[in-house]
Design a protein around this motif. Sequence first.
Motif, PDB file in Angstrom:
ATOM      1  N   GLU A  37       0.842  -1.200   0.000  1.00 44.91           N
ATOM      2  CA  GLU A  37       0.000   0.000   0.000  1.00 44.91           C
ATOM      3  C   GLU A  37       0.876   1.248   0.000  1.00 44.91           C
ATOM      4  O   GLU A  37       0.624   2.204  -0.728  1.00 44.91           O
ATOM      5  N   CYS A  38       1.921   1.228   0.783  1.00 43.52           N
ATOM      6  CA  CYS A  38       2.858   2.347   0.848  1.00 43.52           C
ATOM      7  C   CYS A  38       3.559   2.529  -0.500  1.00 43.52           C
ATOM      8  O   CYS A  38       3.593   3.632  -1.054  1.00 43.52           O
ATOM      9  N   GLU A  40       2.742   1.585  -3.461  1.00 43.37           N
ATOM     10  CA  GLU A  40       1.874   1.908  -4.596  1.00 43.37           C
ATOM     11  C   GLU A  40       1.408   3.368  -4.597  1.00 43.37           C
ATOM     12  O   GLU A  40       0.824   3.816  -5.565  1.00 43.37           O
ATOM     13  N   HIS A  41       1.664   4.080  -3.514  1.00 43.55           N
ATOM     14  CA  HIS A  41       1.185   5.460  -3.431  1.00 43.55           C
ATOM     15  C   HIS A  41       2.319   6.471  -3.276  1.00 43.55           C
ATOM     16  O   HIS A  41       2.149   7.528  -2.663  1.00 43.55           O
ATOM     17  N   VAL A  43       4.834   9.397  -4.326  1.00 41.27           N
ATOM     18  CA  VAL A  43       4.812  10.585  -5.167  1.00 41.27           C
ATOM     19  C   VAL A  43       6.262  11.045  -5.277  1.00 41.27           C
ATOM     20  O   VAL A  43       6.862  11.435  -4.281  1.00 41.27           O
ATOM     21  N   VAL A  52       5.313   9.610   0.647  1.00 45.71           N
ATOM     22  CA  VAL A  52       4.280   8.574   0.738  1.00 45.71           C
ATOM     23  C   VAL A  52       3.255   8.981   1.792  1.00 45.71           C
ATOM     24  O   VAL A  52       3.542   9.809   2.661  1.00 45.71           O
ATOM     25  N   PRO A  53       2.049   8.403   1.718  1.00 45.45           N
ATOM     26  CA  PRO A  53       1.027   8.705   2.730  1.00 45.45           C
ATOM     27  C   PRO A  53       1.539   8.375   4.132  1.00 45.45           C
ATOM     28  O   PRO A  53       2.414   7.523   4.305  1.00 45.45           O
ATOM     29  N   TYR A  56      -2.402   5.079   7.817  1.00 42.88           N
ATOM     30  CA  TYR A  56      -2.782   3.773   7.267  1.00 42.88           C
ATOM     31  C   TYR A  56      -3.863   3.160   8.136  1.00 42.88           C
ATOM     32  O   TYR A  56      -3.718   3.062   9.352  1.00 42.88           O
ATOM     33  N   TYR A  93      11.902   6.846   1.743  1.00 41.99           N
ATOM     34  CA  TYR A  93      10.656   7.597   1.661  1.00 41.99           C
ATOM     35  C   TYR A  93      10.616   8.718   2.696  1.00 41.99           C
ATOM     36  O   TYR A  93      11.210   8.637   3.758  1.00 41.99           O
ATOM     37  N   SER A 118      -4.637   3.842   2.711  1.00 42.71           N
ATOM     38  CA  SER A 118      -3.751   4.908   3.181  1.00 42.71           C
ATOM     39  C   SER A 118      -4.276   6.252   2.719  1.00 42.71           C
ATOM     40  O   SER A 118      -5.054   6.344   1.779  1.00 42.71           O
ATOM     41  N   ARG A 119      -3.804   7.279   3.408  1.00 42.33           N
ATOM     42  CA  ARG A 119      -4.150   8.647   3.026  1.00 42.33           C
ATOM     43  C   ARG A 119      -3.157   9.590   3.698  1.00 42.33           C
ATOM     44  O   ARG A 119      -2.384   9.191   4.557  1.00 42.33           O
TER      45      ARG A 119
END
Length: 135
Positions: A37-38, A40-41, A43, A52-53, A56, A93, A118-119
């Motif tokens: 999840e980390c 894949e997101h 930037v 990263v976001p 979680y 990251y 995640s956000r």
Amino acid sequence: MSTLTGLERALERFGQRMLGRIRDKEPVELVEALRRECDEHVVVCSESRIVVPNAYDVELAEFAHEELERNGDDRIDQILTDTLARHGERKGYEWAGPLAVHVTKSRDVPNGRYRVASRVMHNVRADAFPRSASA
């Protein structure tokens, strides 16, 4: 040689046992899902800055959450946060804010397993996470 700590290996073994009981499906490790999840997101802001976001949400099937409670592991949020922090360090990251992983139980997880989302949250507090409607 593996770069996992003893605690991470223990958590992954727990995840394998937990998910191995669910039908005849191939077990999927919770820690790996969190890392994925980390990853894949990300930037990419520059060659030296990958963001990263930082917040979680991990929703566990009721039986898995109850098993954690029975085993007295009330630190699972912190264990997963520490595990993800080490992953982020290895990858270089930068978190979008203070890192936190929040675990809840849910009746509505895919295939009766878990869900990871995640956000970005600029000021993360434990009570900032939404309560699961099925918890």
